[in-house]
Design an enzyme around this catalytic site. Structure first.
Site, short mmCIF file in Angstrom:
data_model
loop_
_atom_site.label_atom_id
_atom_site.label_comp_id
_atom_site.label_asym_id
_atom_site.label_seq_id
_atom_site.Cartn_x
_atom_site.Cartn_y
_atom_site.Cartn_z
N ARG A 71 1.76 -1.24 -8.36
CA ARG A 71 1.24 -1.88 -7.22
C ARG A 71 1.25 -0.91 -5.98
NH1 ARG A 71 5.31 -3.14 -3.50
NH2 ARG A 71 3.96 -5.18 -3.07
N LEU A 72 0.59 -1.42 -4.86
CA LEU A 72 0.44 -0.83 -3.67
C LEU A 72 0.86 -1.92 -2.61
CD1 LEU A 72 -2.71 1.68 -3.44
CD2 LEU A 72 -0.22 2.44 -3.58
N ASP A 73 1.73 -1.75 -1.51
CA ASP A 73 1.94 -2.58 -0.49
C ASP A 73 0.60 -2.93 -0.21
OD1 ASP A 73 4.52 -2.16 -0.81
OD2 ASP A 73 4.96 -0.86 0.72
N GLN A 74 0.53 -4.45 0.62
CA GLN A 74 -0.81 -4.82 0.99
C GLN A 74 -1.39 -3.89 1.96
OE1 GLN A 74 -0.46 -8.77 2.24
NE2 GLN A 74 -2.47 -8.90 2.41
N THR B 274 -1.46 -0.78 2.28
CA THR B 274 -1.65 0.56 1.78
C THR B 274 -2.87 0.66 0.98
OG1 THR B 274 0.65 1.07 1.75
CG2 THR B 274 -0.81 2.55 0.62
#
Length: 214
Positions: free
Chosen positions: A47-50, A52
């Site tokens: 995942r990536l933070d929103q 990013t």
């Protein structure tokens, strides 16, 4: 629609736009967007933070998802980021080791001094690439993948990501300046090592730095 860098029957490598959810069932989250573009099932494996953006890989079969997830525990799966920091880290190159605790109620990670339930080891390496207007461009290699890891490890030392008000930045001209710049992994079917790169957008604060330094 997200830019697709590579796709076959097992994997899809894409550039996630900043502000888009990397996981979840929402119609505007990455899995649904990729299903519209590619058809078939999409399985998130990291995942990536929103806020990013940058390069990500998604599996297109359950078997590929299992193999990629297993790789994430080894050096076969590697991630590097570009980040812009408020201030100038010292030394200009090094490793950061911390114990991190993620508070689910507050949605925030903290660097702590002692091991206890929920506390996890976090480790990254960084290298300064350039400086401009009191900001510093760094390249970051993650050895562990903790929630908000890059953000909290730098902010706990007084160098928050530019635009990251949640972790102490007073610069409100942008969202947190973090970009997934490079990803490598072994193809889950062929075993071939694949490497993909993505440049950050032409927007503040990235435009403060020459393209050669990115």
């Amino acid at each position: 629609m997200p830019e697709i860098l590579y796709a076959d029957a097992a994997v899809a490598v894409v550039v996630k736009p900043a502000g888009v959810l990397s996981q979840g069932d929402a119609e505007d989250a990455m899995p649904a967007l990729l299903q519209k573009q590619l058809g078939g099932a999409i399985f998130p494996v990291h995942r990536l933070d929103q806020p990013t953006g940058g390069v990500m890989v998604y599996a297109r079969t359950q078997d590929a998802a299992a193999k990629l997830s297993a790789q994430m525990q080894s050096e076969a799966f590697g991630k590097e980021y570009l980040a812009v920091l408020d201030g100038a880290p010292e030394p200009a190159e090094g490793e950061l080791h911390d114990l991190l605790f993620f508070d689910r109620q507050k949605g925030k990670s903290y660097a702590v001094r002692r091991k206890r339930a929920g506390v996890k080891d976090a480790r990254l390496a960084y290298r300064v690439l350039a400086q401009a207007e009191g900001l510093t461009l760094v390249r970051v290699r993650l050895f562990t993948g903790r929630t908000h890891q890059i953000r909290v490890q730098f902010s706990s030392r007084g160098w928050p990501l530019t635009g990251d008000g949640k972790y102490g930045s007073r610069n409100n001209r942008c969202t947190p300046a973090l970009w997934s710049a490079e990803l490598h992994f072994a193809h889950p079917v062929t075993g071939e090592t694949l490497t993909f790169r993505s440049q950050p957008p032409e927007a503040y604060p990235w435009t403060l730095f020459s393209p050669d330094s990115l």
